[in-house]
Write a protein that holds these residues in place. Structure first.
Motif, PDB file in Angstrom:
ATOM      1  N   HIS A   1      10.341 -15.478  -2.447  1.00  0.00           N
ATOM      2  CA  HIS A   1      10.313 -15.613  -0.989  1.00  0.00           C
ATOM      3  C   HIS A   1       9.085 -16.379  -0.538  1.00  0.00           C
ATOM      4  CE1 HIS A   1       7.103 -12.709   0.291  1.00  0.00           C
ATOM      5  NE2 HIS A   1       7.267 -12.319  -0.958  1.00  0.00           N
ATOM      6  N   ASP A   2       9.041 -16.653   0.774  1.00  0.00           N
ATOM      7  CA  ASP A   2       7.849 -17.221   1.406  1.00  0.00           C
ATOM      8  C   ASP A   2       7.645 -16.622   2.798  1.00  0.00           C
ATOM      9  OD1 ASP A   2       9.886 -18.453   2.812  1.00  0.00           O
ATOM     10  OD2 ASP A   2       9.558 -20.439   1.970  1.00  0.00           O
ATOM     11  N   CYS A   3       8.003 -15.346   2.949  1.00  0.00           N
ATOM     12  CA  CYS A   3       7.932 -14.642   4.242  1.00  0.00           C
ATOM     13  C   CYS A   3       6.720 -13.718   4.300  1.00  0.00           C
ATOM     14  CB  CYS A   3       9.187 -13.816   4.470  1.00  0.00           C
ATOM     15  SG  CYS A   3      10.675 -14.787   4.707  1.00  0.00           S
ATOM     16  N   GLY A   4       6.039 -13.715   5.423  1.00  0.00           N
ATOM     17  CA  GLY A   4       4.849 -12.890   5.572  1.00  0.00           C
ATOM     18  C   GLY A   4       5.131 -11.406   5.439  1.00  0.00           C
ATOM     19  N   SER A   5       6.151 -10.881   6.142  1.00  0.00           N
ATOM     20  CA  SER A   5       6.396  -9.449   6.130  1.00  0.00           C
ATOM     21  C   SER A   5       6.869  -8.956   4.768  1.00  0.00           C
ATOM     22  CB  SER A   5       7.424  -9.075   7.203  1.00  0.00           C
ATOM     23  OG  SER A   5       8.639  -9.754   6.987  1.00  0.00           O
ATOM     24  N   PHE A   6       7.669  -9.759   4.068  1.00  0.00           N
ATOM     25  CA  PHE A   6       8.168  -9.336   2.754  1.00  0.00           C
ATOM     26  C   PHE A   6       7.050  -9.284   1.716  1.00  0.00           C
ATOM     27  CE2 PHE A   6      12.764 -10.991   3.598  1.00  0.00           C
ATOM     28  CZ  PHE A   6      12.944  -9.955   4.511  1.00  0.00           C
ATOM     29  N   THR A   7       5.929  -9.951   1.992  1.00  0.00           N
ATOM     30  CA  THR A   7       4.784  -9.901   1.087  1.00  0.00           C
ATOM     31  C   THR A   7       4.361  -8.466   0.828  1.00  0.00           C
ATOM     32  OG1 THR A   7       4.023 -12.030   1.954  1.00  0.00           O
ATOM     33  CG2 THR A   7       2.411 -10.718   0.740  1.00  0.00           C
ATOM     34  N   ILE A   8       4.497  -7.627   1.844  1.00  0.00           N
ATOM     35  CA  ILE A   8       4.148  -6.213   1.713  1.00  0.00           C
ATOM     36  C   ILE A   8       5.379  -5.360   1.453  1.00  0.00           C
ATOM     37  CG2 ILE A   8       3.152  -4.218   2.907  1.00  0.00           C
ATOM     38  CD1 ILE A   8       1.452  -6.313   4.498  1.00  0.00           C
ATOM     39  N   GLU A   9       6.445  -5.599   2.201  1.00  0.00           N
ATOM     40  CA  GLU A   9       7.604  -4.708   2.162  1.00  0.00           C
ATOM     41  C   GLU A   9       8.243  -4.613   0.781  1.00  0.00           C
ATOM     42  OE1 GLU A   9       9.080  -5.075   6.809  1.00  0.00           O
ATOM     43  OE2 GLU A   9      10.358  -5.810   5.205  1.00  0.00           O
ATOM     44  N   TYR A  10       8.319  -5.707   0.066  1.00  0.00           N
ATOM     45  CA  TYR A  10       9.021  -5.651  -1.219  1.00  0.00           C
ATOM     46  C   TYR A  10       8.278  -4.800  -2.246  1.00  0.00           C
ATOM     47  CZ  TYR A  10      12.163  -7.034  -4.953  1.00  0.00           C
ATOM     48  OH  TYR A  10      13.098  -7.000  -5.974  1.00  0.00           O
ATOM     49  N   HIS A  11       7.000  -4.560  -2.018  1.00  0.00           N
ATOM     50  CA  HIS A  11       6.245  -3.726  -2.960  1.00  0.00           C
ATOM     51  C   HIS A  11       6.695  -2.267  -2.946  1.00  0.00           C
ATOM     52  CE1 HIS A  11       3.777  -6.842  -4.446  1.00  0.00           C
ATOM     53  NE2 HIS A  11       3.001  -6.981  -3.402  1.00  0.00           N
ATOM     54  N   HIS A  12       7.517  -1.868  -1.963  1.00  0.00           N
ATOM     55  CA  HIS A  12       8.123  -0.535  -2.018  1.00  0.00           C
ATOM     56  C   HIS A  12       9.017  -0.386  -3.245  1.00  0.00           C
ATOM     57  CE1 HIS A  12       7.162  -0.497   2.371  1.00  0.00           C
ATOM     58  NE2 HIS A  12       7.063   0.804   2.184  1.00  0.00           N
ATOM     59  N   THR A  13       9.570  -1.488  -3.722  1.00  0.00           N
ATOM     60  CA  THR A  13      10.511  -1.429  -4.843  1.00  0.00           C
ATOM     61  C   THR A  13       9.814  -1.341  -6.195  1.00  0.00           C
ATOM     62  OG1 THR A  13      10.613  -3.825  -5.268  1.00  0.00           O
ATOM     63  CG2 THR A  13      12.030  -2.956  -3.507  1.00  0.00           C
ATOM     64  N   LEU A  14       8.552  -1.761  -6.247  1.00  0.00           N
ATOM     65  CA  LEU A  14       7.770  -1.859  -7.482  1.00  0.00           C
ATOM     66  C   LEU A  14       8.324  -2.912  -8.446  1.00  0.00           C
ATOM     67  CD1 LEU A  14       7.056   1.932  -8.196  1.00  0.00           C
ATOM     68  CD2 LEU A  14       5.621   0.294  -6.970  1.00  0.00           C
ATOM     69  N   LYS A  15       9.204  -3.774  -7.964  1.00  0.00           N
ATOM     70  CA  LYS A  15       9.813  -4.814  -8.799  1.00  0.00           C
ATOM     71  C   LYS A  15       8.987  -6.114  -8.729  1.00  0.00           C
ATOM     72  CE  LYS A  15      13.304  -2.047  -9.491  1.00  0.00           C
ATOM     73  NZ  LYS A  15      14.575  -2.249  -8.785  1.00  0.00           N
ATOM     74  N   PRO A  16       9.109  -7.004  -9.719  1.00  0.00           N
ATOM     75  CA  PRO A  16       8.349  -8.261  -9.705  1.00  0.00           C
ATOM     76  C   PRO A  16       8.810  -9.181  -8.577  1.00  0.00           C
ATOM     77  CG  PRO A  16       9.926  -8.242 -11.512  1.00  0.00           C
ATOM     78  CD  PRO A  16       9.925  -6.857 -10.942  1.00  0.00           C
TER      79      PRO A  16
ATOM     80  N   PHE B   1      -1.126  -0.068  -5.575  1.00  0.00           N
ATOM     81  CA  PHE B   1      -1.050  -0.548  -4.190  1.00  0.00           C
ATOM     82  C   PHE B   1      -0.099   0.324  -3.376  1.00  0.00           C
ATOM     83  CE2 PHE B   1       1.022  -3.026  -0.885  1.00  0.00           C
ATOM     84  CZ  PHE B   1      -0.048  -3.630  -0.240  1.00  0.00           C
ATOM     85  N   PHE B   2       1.047   0.644  -3.935  1.00  0.00           N
ATOM     86  CA  PHE B   2       2.031   1.477  -3.252  1.00  0.00           C
ATOM     87  C   PHE B   2       1.430   2.823  -2.854  1.00  0.00           C
ATOM     88  CE2 PHE B   2       5.157   4.899  -3.605  1.00  0.00           C
ATOM     89  CZ  PHE B   2       6.115   4.505  -2.684  1.00  0.00           C
ATOM     90  N   GLU B   3       0.749   3.481  -3.782  1.00  0.00           N
ATOM     91  CA  GLU B   3       0.172   4.792  -3.506  1.00  0.00           C
ATOM     92  C   GLU B   3      -0.955   4.705  -2.473  1.00  0.00           C
ATOM     93  OE1 GLU B   3       1.213   7.680  -4.423  1.00  0.00           O
ATOM     94  OE2 GLU B   3       2.789   6.955  -5.779  1.00  0.00           O
ATOM     95  N   SER B   4      -1.718   3.630  -2.490  1.00  0.00           N
ATOM     96  CA  SER B   4      -2.879   3.507  -1.603  1.00  0.00           C
ATOM     97  C   SER B   4      -2.500   3.139  -0.179  1.00  0.00           C
ATOM     98  CB  SER B   4      -3.850   2.450  -2.146  1.00  0.00           C
ATOM     99  OG  SER B   4      -4.357   2.824  -3.400  1.00  0.00           O
ATOM    100  N   TYR B   5      -1.456   2.321   0.002  1.00  0.00           N
ATOM    101  CA  TYR B   5      -1.218   1.715   1.309  1.00  0.00           C
ATOM    102  C   TYR B   5       0.143   1.995   1.943  1.00  0.00           C
ATOM    103  CZ  TYR B   5      -5.333  -1.119   0.193  1.00  0.00           C
ATOM    104  OH  TYR B   5      -6.598  -1.541  -0.130  1.00  0.00           O
ATOM    105  N   LEU B   6       1.141   2.347   1.174  1.00  0.00           N
ATOM    106  CA  LEU B   6       2.493   2.396   1.725  1.00  0.00           C
ATOM    107  C   LEU B   6       3.019   3.802   1.988  1.00  0.00           C
ATOM    108  CD1 LEU B   6       4.227  -0.496  -0.274  1.00  0.00           C
ATOM    109  CD2 LEU B   6       3.033  -0.576   1.924  1.00  0.00           C
TER     110      LEU B   6
END
Length: 416
Positions: free
Chosen positions: A316-331, A387-392
């Protein structure tokens, strides 16, 4: 005359703003004494509807009556604007939610007379909606706000807004984002409440619908999510779509790799392409339809939490997905168009960005798929988990929606 008209309009807005702020505490006390608080969610796009868990929690709570009003988005091309209203309205009606249509007998409805809300949640703070639907025309209600994306930007255009001065409660995902905001924009930080965001509740839900086309189980599911900012001169300019669109479609059509891809464009991309000289409506419609036709591709234009959580990777190249996709823990890979994207970011968004594999062209994409997604060389996984544990994860060991309801009522961890 025009200068006088603008001056009078400014004076009127300033006067109404003054009256609103003067009566704010009275309004807060009044709604907290009510047996049932009427909460209106004003929404223009189903794709950026992020308050589902809050709506559902309020629906189950005896102290709230949640409502939804679909807003026309004035920044869209005319035919797409009406199409967007109908699509959004059907989306909520299909969920069984109480949803109001913005037109009656061809005219826009009056929010106060038709719905009489105590609190209004606007989906976005920007003035992309008809004048009669804007916050400054509905000052009889209190305003609360959950950002349509994670708070990642420390830029004037994203934080210096009259709306933020009128909001009673503005909900943030974590203390880090709040601290950065308070340091740079102290005037915008006085109404911040750290609760977590409702979209995190959806990601943390244990059950997610599998909306992918059925293929070989060995196939890896990859999302491509391009931003809409294809035109020069905007404040974002994230998009790599024009340079990669044809190559990535050709790649997924012809590849022998065991992958399937979902095309998840930004809701505004289609309208932008309609107006772009080298694309236009015919080419754009053809391109979108191609993603629906192939046996290993699909087009996704609505909600995306389930899509994310049942995927194996994203590009992707979207600002919001930069953070949101990290909920999945996927690459995840971020496509770079040669411009610097971290300059406006706050500290936790910069950390999220650093946990992306970077690329610029189809060769980089192929390398990411072959080595990271298929080859399993995901060396950033443990850092993403931290990152997930610290911020999400929402604070107080409860959902973001529960935190927000307590904040509105002034109870629990948010007792005043």
């Amino acid at each position: 005359m025009r200068k006088i008209h603008r001056l009078l309009s400014s004076c009127r807005r300033g006067y109404f703003k003054y009256l609103y702020l003067c009566t704010l505490n009275h309004k807060i006390r009044k709604i907290r004494r009510k047996e049932t608080i009427r909460v209106l969610f004003a929404v223009a796009e189903s794709a950026t509807w992020k308050n589902d868990s809050l709506y559902r929690a309020m629906l189950m709570h005896p102290g709230f009556t949640p409502l939804i009003l679909v807003l026309p988005d004035e920044q869209k091309e005319e035919s797409l604007k009406r199409e967007g209203v109908d699509t959004c309205f059907d989306f909520f009606r299909n969920k069984g939610y109480t949803c109001s249509y913005p037109y009656e007998n061809g005219k826009l409805i009056n929010i106060r007379k038709a719905l009489n809300p105590d609190i209004i949640f606007y989906q976005k703070p920007y003035t992309y909606y008809p004048e009669s639907f804007l916050y400054r025309r509905n000052l009889s209600a209190l305003f609360c706000y959950t950002n349509y994306a994670f708070h990642s930007l420390l830029a004037d255009w994203a934080n210096k807004n009259d709306f933020f001065q009128l909001v009673w409660q503005n909900y943030y995902e974590n203390e880090s984002g709040f601290t950065d905001l308070k340091r740079k924009y102290p005037e915008a930080a006085s109404n911040i409440v750290v609760t977590g965001l409702p979209i995190t509740d959806l990601f943390l839900n244990e059950n997610h619908e599998d909306r992918w086309k059925k293929t070989d189980e060995k196939y890896k599911r990859i999302i491509w999510a391009p931003h809409f900012s294809i035109s020069d001169g905007g404040c974002l300019n994230y998009s790599t779509f024009l340079s990669i669109a044809e190559e990535i479609l050709d790649f997924v059509k012809t590849t022998s790799l065991p992958v399937q891809m979902a095309f998840k464009p930004h809701p505004l991309l289609k309208s932008q392409l309609y107006d772009y000289s080298s694309w236009g409506k015919e080419k754009t419609d053809w391109y979108y339809s191609e993603w629906e036709k192939q046996p290993n591709t699909q087009l996704e234009i609505g909600e995306y939490v389930d899509l994310f959580m049942t995927s194996d990777a994203m590009i992707h190249d979207c600002g919001s997905f930069t953070i949101e996709y990290h909920h999945t823990l996927k690459p995840v890979m971020y496509l770079i168009n040669g411009k610097e994207h971290t300059g406006m970011m706050n500290s936790f968004a910069k950390e999220a960005y650093a946990l992306h594999y970077k690329g610029a062209d189809i060769q980089d994409i192929r390398h990411f798929i072959e080595n990271i997604v298929l080859g399993g060389s995901d060396y950033l996984l443990e850092k993403r988990k931290a990152f997930f544990e610290s911020y999400l994860v929402p604070p107080h060991q409860q959902s973001a929606a529960e935190n927000m309801i307590q904040s509105i009522l002034g109870t629990g961890h948010y007792a005043e």
